[in-house]
Design a protein around this motif. Sequence first.
Motif, PDB file in Angstrom:
ATOM      1  N   LYS A  93       0.790  -1.258  -0.120  1.00  0.00           N
ATOM      2  CA  LYS A  93       0.008   0.060  -0.029  1.00  0.00           C
ATOM      3  C   LYS A  93       0.906   1.292  -0.057  1.00  0.00           C
ATOM      4  N   ILE A  94       0.394   2.239  -0.485  1.00  0.00           N
ATOM      5  CA  ILE A  94       0.791   3.505  -0.546  1.00  0.00           C
ATOM      6  C   ILE A  94       0.356   4.432   0.708  1.00  0.00           C
ATOM      7  N   GLU A  95       1.262   4.875   1.320  1.00  0.00           N
ATOM      8  CA  GLU A  95       0.795   5.601   2.618  1.00  0.00           C
ATOM      9  C   GLU A  95       0.401   6.921   2.305  1.00  0.00           C
ATOM     10  N   PRO A  96      -0.151   7.681   3.094  1.00  0.00           N
ATOM     11  CA  PRO A  96      -0.648   9.077   2.934  1.00  0.00           C
ATOM     12  C   PRO A  96       0.822   9.888   2.848  1.00  0.00           C
ATOM     13  N   GLY A  97       0.828  10.802   1.741  1.00  0.00           N
ATOM     14  CA  GLY A  97       1.923  11.569   1.520  1.00  0.00           C
ATOM     15  C   GLY A  97       3.283  11.028   0.960  1.00  0.00           C
ATOM     16  N   GLU A  98       2.705   9.780   0.592  1.00  0.00           N
ATOM     17  CA  GLU A  98       4.099   8.970  -0.234  1.00  0.00           C
ATOM     18  C   GLU A  98       3.865   8.749  -1.825  1.00  0.00           C
ATOM     19  N   SER A  99       5.091   9.118  -2.392  1.00  0.00           N
ATOM     20  CA  SER A  99       4.858   8.778  -4.023  1.00  0.00           C
ATOM     21  C   SER A  99       4.756   7.451  -3.994  1.00  0.00           C
ATOM     22  N   PRO A 100       4.319   6.885  -5.347  1.00  0.00           N
ATOM     23  CA  PRO A 100       4.364   5.501  -5.643  1.00  0.00           C
ATOM     24  C   PRO A 100       5.720   4.765  -5.414  1.00  0.00           C
ATOM     25  N   GLU A 101       6.738   5.658  -5.952  1.00  0.00           N
ATOM     26  CA  GLU A 101       8.062   5.013  -6.072  1.00  0.00           C
ATOM     27  C   GLU A 101       8.640   4.908  -4.699  1.00  0.00           C
ATOM     28  N   ALA A 102       8.378   5.915  -3.785  1.00  0.00           N
ATOM     29  CA  ALA A 102       8.913   5.902  -2.491  1.00  0.00           C
ATOM     30  C   ALA A 102       8.142   4.671  -1.602  1.00  0.00           C
ATOM     31  N   ALA A 103       6.860   4.593  -1.898  1.00  0.00           N
ATOM     32  CA  ALA A 103       6.201   3.504  -1.255  1.00  0.00           C
ATOM     33  C   ALA A 103       6.809   2.112  -1.817  1.00  0.00           C
ATOM     34  N   LEU A 104       7.240   1.830  -2.963  1.00  0.00           N
ATOM     35  CA  LEU A 104       7.855   0.573  -3.373  1.00  0.00           C
ATOM     36  C   LEU A 104       8.990   0.438  -2.830  1.00  0.00           C
ATOM     37  N   ALA A 105       9.922   1.423  -2.906  1.00  0.00           N
ATOM     38  CA  ALA A 105      11.343   1.424  -2.200  1.00  0.00           C
ATOM     39  C   ALA A 105      11.120   0.810  -0.781  1.00  0.00           C
ATOM     40  N   ARG A 106      10.140   1.436   0.029  1.00  0.00           N
ATOM     41  CA  ARG A 106       9.951   1.187   1.285  1.00  0.00           C
ATOM     42  C   ARG A 106       9.428  -0.245   1.495  1.00  0.00           C
ATOM     43  N   GLU A 107       8.389  -0.604   0.700  1.00  0.00           N
ATOM     44  CA  GLU A 107       7.805  -2.075   1.000  1.00  0.00           C
ATOM     45  C   GLU A 107       9.048  -3.152   0.412  1.00  0.00           C
ATOM     46  N   LEU A 108       9.734  -3.003  -0.615  1.00  0.00           N
ATOM     47  CA  LEU A 108      10.626  -3.851  -0.903  1.00  0.00           C
ATOM     48  C   LEU A 108      11.648  -3.924   0.164  1.00  0.00           C
ATOM     49  N   HIS A 109      12.146  -2.832   0.714  1.00  0.00           N
ATOM     50  CA  HIS A 109      13.204  -2.955   1.895  1.00  0.00           C
ATOM     51  C   HIS A 109      12.425  -3.876   2.914  1.00  0.00           C
ATOM     52  N   GLU A 110      11.332  -3.611   3.434  1.00  0.00           N
ATOM     53  CA  GLU A 110      10.678  -4.374   4.557  1.00  0.00           C
ATOM     54  C   GLU A 110      10.485  -5.774   4.057  1.00  0.00           C
ATOM     55  N   GLU A 111       9.845  -6.137   2.936  1.00  0.00           N
ATOM     56  CA  GLU A 111       9.212  -7.432   2.406  1.00  0.00           C
ATOM     57  C   GLU A 111      10.449  -8.151   2.068  1.00  0.00           C
ATOM     58  N   LEU A 112      11.602  -7.434   1.191  1.00  0.00           N
ATOM     59  CA  LEU A 112      12.581  -8.337   0.816  1.00  0.00           C
ATOM     60  C   LEU A 112      13.985  -8.176   1.441  1.00  0.00           C
ATOM     61  N   GLY A 113      14.286  -7.056   1.982  1.00  0.00           N
ATOM     62  CA  GLY A 113      15.531  -6.686   2.438  1.00  0.00           C
ATOM     63  C   GLY A 113      16.517  -6.241   1.471  1.00  0.00           C
ATOM     64  N   ILE A 114      16.061  -5.616   0.454  1.00  0.00           N
ATOM     65  CA  ILE A 114      16.624  -4.867  -0.628  1.00  0.00           C
ATOM     66  C   ILE A 114      16.657  -3.577  -0.778  1.00  0.00           C
ATOM     67  N   THR A 115      17.691  -2.724  -1.250  1.00  0.00           N
ATOM     68  CA  THR A 115      17.642  -1.303  -1.321  1.00  0.00           C
ATOM     69  C   THR A 115      17.627  -0.968  -2.821  1.00  0.00           C
ATOM     70  N   LEU A 116      17.067   0.051  -3.404  1.00  0.00           N
ATOM     71  CA  LEU A 116      16.935   0.416  -4.731  1.00  0.00           C
ATOM     72  C   LEU A 116      17.014   2.008  -4.732  1.00  0.00           C
ATOM     73  N   SER A 117      17.312   2.560  -6.145  1.00  0.00           N
ATOM     74  CA  SER A 117      16.992   3.675  -6.196  1.00  0.00           C
ATOM     75  C   SER A 117      15.806   4.195  -7.094  1.00  0.00           C
ATOM     76  N   VAL A 118      14.848   4.952  -6.498  1.00  0.00           N
ATOM     77  CA  VAL A 118      13.468   5.334  -7.138  1.00  0.00           C
ATOM     78  C   VAL A 118      13.793   5.433  -8.556  1.00  0.00           C
TER      79      VAL A 118
END
Length: 135
Positions: A42-67
């Motif tokens: 889910k996209i949190e309030p005030g979050e861009s789709p790309e920032a939400a995806l970067a956060r979710e992938l870090h939480e779910e998969l333990g990876i980091t990425l550049s938006v």
Amino acid sequence: MPAPEMLLVVAVAMRDREGRVLLQKRPPGKPMAGLWEFPGGKIEPGESPEAALARELHEELGITLSVKDLSPIAFASEPLAGRHLLLLLFILRNWEGTPEAHHATELRWVTPAEMRGLPMPPADVPLVEALMGMG
């Protein structure tokens, strides 16, 4: 009749060098448990789709990425339990770290053609067809 609440969700097709895509299996106790899905959330309030995806992938998969490495490729629109789901799919070819299943029961690298044989949430199915068209 009021419009249903909109549920904004982001997902990613992480492609490896062989063209396979990472899917994760939904855990028991969650809606649609046992189905294979693209990682995201889910996209949190005030979050861009790309920032939400970067956060979710870090939480779910333990990876980091550049938006800047995320490219939008498709979306799906589906009614879902009294709400309306808008799912934005991005493609990602570069990330840091090795994906690990922090919330899913299993991870699997599959080709887009192999996805057709896996049970997936209804909103993910048209996204598979978009990936098939990408080759």
